[in-house]
Write a protein that holds these residues in place. Sequence first.
Motif, PDB file in Angstrom:
ATOM      1  N   ILE A   1       0.804  -1.220   0.000  1.00  0.00           N
ATOM      2  CA  ILE A   1       0.000   0.000   0.000  1.00  0.00           C
ATOM      3  C   ILE A   1       0.836   1.269   0.000  1.00  0.00           C
ATOM      4  N   PHE A   2       2.060   1.185   0.504  1.00  0.00           N
ATOM      5  CA  PHE A   2       2.855   2.406   0.666  1.00  0.00           C
ATOM      6  C   PHE A   2       3.821   2.645  -0.489  1.00  0.00           C
ATOM      7  N   ASP A   3       3.812   1.773  -1.481  1.00  0.00           N
ATOM      8  CA  ASP A   3       4.802   1.873  -2.548  1.00  0.00           C
ATOM      9  C   ASP A   3       4.203   2.251  -3.878  1.00  0.00           C
ATOM     10  N   VAL A   4       3.019   2.886  -3.866  1.00  0.00           N
ATOM     11  CA  VAL A   4       2.429   3.357  -5.116  1.00  0.00           C
ATOM     12  C   VAL A   4       3.380   4.345  -5.751  1.00  0.00           C
ATOM     13  N   SER A   5       3.791   4.096  -6.973  1.00  0.00           N
ATOM     14  CA  SER A   5       4.807   4.937  -7.606  1.00  0.00           C
ATOM     15  C   SER A   5       4.229   5.656  -8.797  1.00  0.00           C
ATOM     16  N   ALA A   6       4.972   6.648  -9.238  1.00  0.00           N
ATOM     17  CA  ALA A   6       4.579   7.380 -10.440  1.00  0.00           C
ATOM     18  C   ALA A   6       5.829   7.766 -11.185  1.00  0.00           C
ATOM     19  N   ASP A   7       5.695   7.963 -12.473  1.00  0.00           N
ATOM     20  CA  ASP A   7       6.849   8.294 -13.293  1.00  0.00           C
ATOM     21  C   ASP A   7       7.423   9.641 -12.932  1.00  0.00           C
ATOM     22  N   GLY A   8       8.771   9.772 -12.974  1.00  0.00           N
ATOM     23  CA  GLY A   8       9.389  11.028 -12.604  1.00  0.00           C
ATOM     24  C   GLY A   8       9.947  11.799 -13.767  1.00  0.00           C
TER      25      GLY A   8
ATOM     26  N   VAL B   1      10.489  16.333 -10.594  1.00  0.00           N
ATOM     27  CA  VAL B   1      11.879  16.770 -10.435  1.00  0.00           C
ATOM     28  C   VAL B   1      12.799  15.629 -10.863  1.00  0.00           C
ATOM     29  N   ILE B   2      13.685  15.900 -11.799  1.00  0.00           N
ATOM     30  CA  ILE B   2      14.584  14.886 -12.321  1.00  0.00           C
ATOM     31  C   ILE B   2      15.875  14.889 -11.510  1.00  0.00           C
ATOM     32  N   GLN B   3      16.093  13.831 -10.754  1.00  0.00           N
ATOM     33  CA  GLN B   3      17.251  13.744  -9.872  1.00  0.00           C
ATOM     34  C   GLN B   3      18.560  13.869 -10.633  1.00  0.00           C
ATOM     35  N   GLU B   4      18.622  13.228 -11.802  1.00  0.00           N
ATOM     36  CA  GLU B   4      19.882  13.198 -12.549  1.00  0.00           C
ATOM     37  C   GLU B   4      20.278  14.556 -13.101  1.00  0.00           C
ATOM     38  N   GLN B   5      19.347  15.510 -13.142  1.00  0.00           N
ATOM     39  CA  GLN B   5      19.664  16.831 -13.673  1.00  0.00           C
ATOM     40  C   GLN B   5      20.271  17.769 -12.629  1.00  0.00           C
ATOM     41  N   SER B   6      20.383  17.335 -11.392  1.00  0.00           N
ATOM     42  CA  SER B   6      20.931  18.218 -10.368  1.00  0.00           C
ATOM     43  C   SER B   6      22.433  18.436 -10.615  1.00  0.00           C
ATOM     44  N   PRO B   7      22.930  19.648 -10.416  1.00  0.00           N
ATOM     45  CA  PRO B   7      24.354  19.917 -10.639  1.00  0.00           C
ATOM     46  C   PRO B   7      25.293  19.007  -9.852  1.00  0.00           C
TER      47      PRO B   7
ATOM     48  N   GLN C   1       9.590  14.175  -6.140  1.00  0.00           N
ATOM     49  CA  GLN C   1      10.747  14.367  -5.286  1.00  0.00           C
ATOM     50  C   GLN C   1      10.572  15.626  -4.451  1.00  0.00           C
ATOM     51  N   MET C   2      10.959  15.541  -3.182  1.00  0.00           N
ATOM     52  CA  MET C   2      11.160  16.727  -2.378  1.00  0.00           C
ATOM     53  C   MET C   2      12.619  17.151  -2.529  1.00  0.00           C
ATOM     54  N   VAL C   3      12.882  18.461  -2.535  1.00  0.00           N
ATOM     55  CA  VAL C   3      14.235  18.949  -2.765  1.00  0.00           C
ATOM     56  C   VAL C   3      14.798  19.570  -1.493  1.00  0.00           C
ATOM     57  N   ALA C   4      16.138  19.650  -1.442  1.00  0.00           N
ATOM     58  CA  ALA C   4      16.803  20.195  -0.259  1.00  0.00           C
ATOM     59  C   ALA C   4      18.046  20.957  -0.678  1.00  0.00           C
TER      60      ALA C   4
ATOM     61  N   GLY D   1      19.287  19.567  -4.846  1.00  0.00           N
ATOM     62  CA  GLY D   1      18.264  19.115  -5.785  1.00  0.00           C
ATOM     63  C   GLY D   1      17.391  18.061  -5.140  1.00  0.00           C
ATOM     64  N   ALA D   2      16.993  17.065  -5.954  1.00  0.00           N
ATOM     65  CA  ALA D   2      16.109  16.011  -5.463  1.00  0.00           C
ATOM     66  C   ALA D   2      16.722  15.323  -4.255  1.00  0.00           C
ATOM     67  N   ALA D   3      15.877  15.040  -3.252  1.00  0.00           N
ATOM     68  CA  ALA D   3      16.386  14.439  -2.024  1.00  0.00           C
ATOM     69  C   ALA D   3      15.598  13.200  -1.622  1.00  0.00           C
ATOM     70  N   ILE D   4      14.277  13.323  -1.526  1.00  0.00           N
ATOM     71  CA  ILE D   4      13.463  12.212  -1.030  1.00  0.00           C
ATOM     72  C   ILE D   4      12.222  12.065  -1.897  1.00  0.00           C
ATOM     73  N   TRP D   5      12.045  10.862  -2.413  1.00  0.00           N
ATOM     74  CA  TRP D   5      10.876  10.553  -3.230  1.00  0.00           C
ATOM     75  C   TRP D   5       9.695  10.229  -2.331  1.00  0.00           C
ATOM     76  N   LEU D   6       8.569  10.861  -2.590  1.00  0.00           N
ATOM     77  CA  LEU D   6       7.321  10.544  -1.909  1.00  0.00           C
ATOM     78  C   LEU D   6       6.342   9.971  -2.919  1.00  0.00           C
ATOM     79  N   GLY D   7       5.855   8.766  -2.662  1.00  0.00           N
ATOM     80  CA  GLY D   7       4.782   8.230  -3.475  1.00  0.00           C
ATOM     81  C   GLY D   7       3.497   8.993  -3.202  1.00  0.00           C
ATOM     82  N   PRO D   8       2.446   8.759  -3.983  1.00  0.00           N
ATOM     83  CA  PRO D   8       1.207   9.529  -3.807  1.00  0.00           C
ATOM     84  C   PRO D   8       0.628   9.445  -2.399  1.00  0.00           C
ATOM     85  N   LEU D   9       0.563   8.232  -1.821  1.00  0.00           N
ATOM     86  CA  LEU D   9       0.019   8.098  -0.474  1.00  0.00           C
ATOM     87  C   LEU D   9       0.928   8.742   0.565  1.00  0.00           C
ATOM     88  N   GLU D  10       2.217   8.636   0.357  1.00  0.00           N
ATOM     89  CA  GLU D  10       3.160   9.275   1.275  1.00  0.00           C
ATOM     90  C   GLU D  10       3.006  10.789   1.226  1.00  0.00           C
ATOM     91  N   ALA D  11       2.793  11.321   0.030  1.00  0.00           N
ATOM     92  CA  ALA D  11       2.569  12.764  -0.087  1.00  0.00           C
ATOM     93  C   ALA D  11       1.326  13.181   0.705  1.00  0.00           C
TER      94      ALA D  11
END
Length: 538
Positions: free
Chosen positions: A3-10, A32-38, A449-452, A457-467
């Motif tokens: 139930i807690f791992d509902v994912s979505a494309d980033g 937010v695309i993690q790989e694009q962070s400086p 992604q939440m950013v910090a 840049g991207a720090a922590i991924w939140l799935g829909p239910l986690e959000a």
Amino acid sequence: MDIFDVSADGHDAESPQGGGFYADDVPFRSGVIQEQSPPRMAYIAALNGFNPPRPEGHFRYCDLGCGNGTTLNALAAVYPEAEFVGIDFNQGHIAHAREWAERAGLSNVRFVQASFTELAGHDLPSFDFIGMNGIYSWLEGDPLSAVHRFLADHLRPGGLFYVEYMCMPGMIAVVPMWQLMQALVPDTGGSSHERATRALRLLEELTGGGMGYLQKHETARRAVRGYLQDWQRNEHRVDHFAHNALASGFKPRFVTEMCDEMASAGLVFGGRAAVRLNDPELSVGTQQLSVLRGVEDRQTRELLTDFTRNERNRRDVFVMGGEPDPEGAKAFLLDDVRMLCRRPAAAASRKLTAPGDREITLEGPGYDRLIAGFDGAARTPREVEMPEPVSDETLITAAHRLYATGEYFLCRKTIYDADWRDVPERLSMPLAMNRILLDNSIAEFRGNQMVAEATGGAAIWLGPLEAFGVWAWLETGRGGAADVLVQRFAERDEKVTVSGKSVPLNSLAKGQIEQLLVRLGRGKLRNMLRLGIVTAAD
């Protein structure tokens, strides 16, 4: 998936600028695309022997085909001293990007509505970092040449270019399926959303009745199944299908072809944005590894790796000028790159999986010291005292393999207040951009992604239910979160997977929601507190 791992494309937005069909009447919902962070781009280049531009203080960053600006606005929010420019030809995307920038209070980002062929008429500076996610494979002719000219003219010597593109040989089986759908459901000038819906319904019917082509081609079958499952979970995925599978003119490339195109703009291959794929032992099986090590040319090694892995998508970093600087690269990796463990040291993973059902163990006194050193504070590898002298190369490899486990944050500055603490009853979210991302995840029922500032840049991924769980904690405090979620879920008609079964979101019991909140409080929210994404409310 529980139930807690509902994912979505980033994936970020795609705005093809060539001939043929492009769905410009529906939004491309991006994350937010993690790989694009400086920091990530710089880390990849340094791993491969290049001394990267430092992602600190003032630098310039450009996002080509920025879509609705989600990634660029997020980066601008965590780098207030840097300058950011987003370019996209879609008027709706640019309007959305500017609106979010204004809501987030950003003054260091601007968005240019223009096609790539029109960029010569704009007064744009040189950049240290340029990103392009999800669009390159749809470019052809003049727009593609314009991108190459832009890179040659506007990326500084030693600057980094991140690019995501479809590749061969993996796409060889997928392309015919998308061409089939474009033929069966042609563009008639109507709604792209309706066209994509008809195509997905037809695709569901074809696959349900058995299709010999899909039975013979596993890669195509997985691609089709992925779109159908996403569509069943979230209706917004229809628009993603319209932008990708129904957009004509796309061209997958062999990595060697891509390297040749980049060379025409003065760039050389600088590494793969997927961290573990820069280590051959983590990329291919044992038998293929011996052959791979016998290939001296780097581009040919990458081509062989793609065939071994049957890759259909690559995310690469290229370097302008491409002069290796091993000493400068080592200095960056040992003295500038900081790592922070996502879990207490005692629970940190000591294994890496590799192709061929192999496991690489991360054991020994050196790993013990690094894992302990990266817990409680973000430290560079050189700041961790080793039990005995080790070479720079050994230290870099060990740190890289720890990072490849996915259990470490790559940090741009030291975090001294990173001890593990209980999440307080009431929370606040200081960065306006994070609150925008969170609210958007709830509105569209998708992960993000939440950013910090700490990670750049991207720090922590939140799935829909986690959000939803984080939102409720922010709104009411921990004590009232479950009750408010019961009320909110009653208004929704999305589905989630519980114990392997798809169930309506509005059917979740309060006990199941409490379980979600407990897991958040023990896991991701604690890390969000450590990184400053959330703070204790007054």
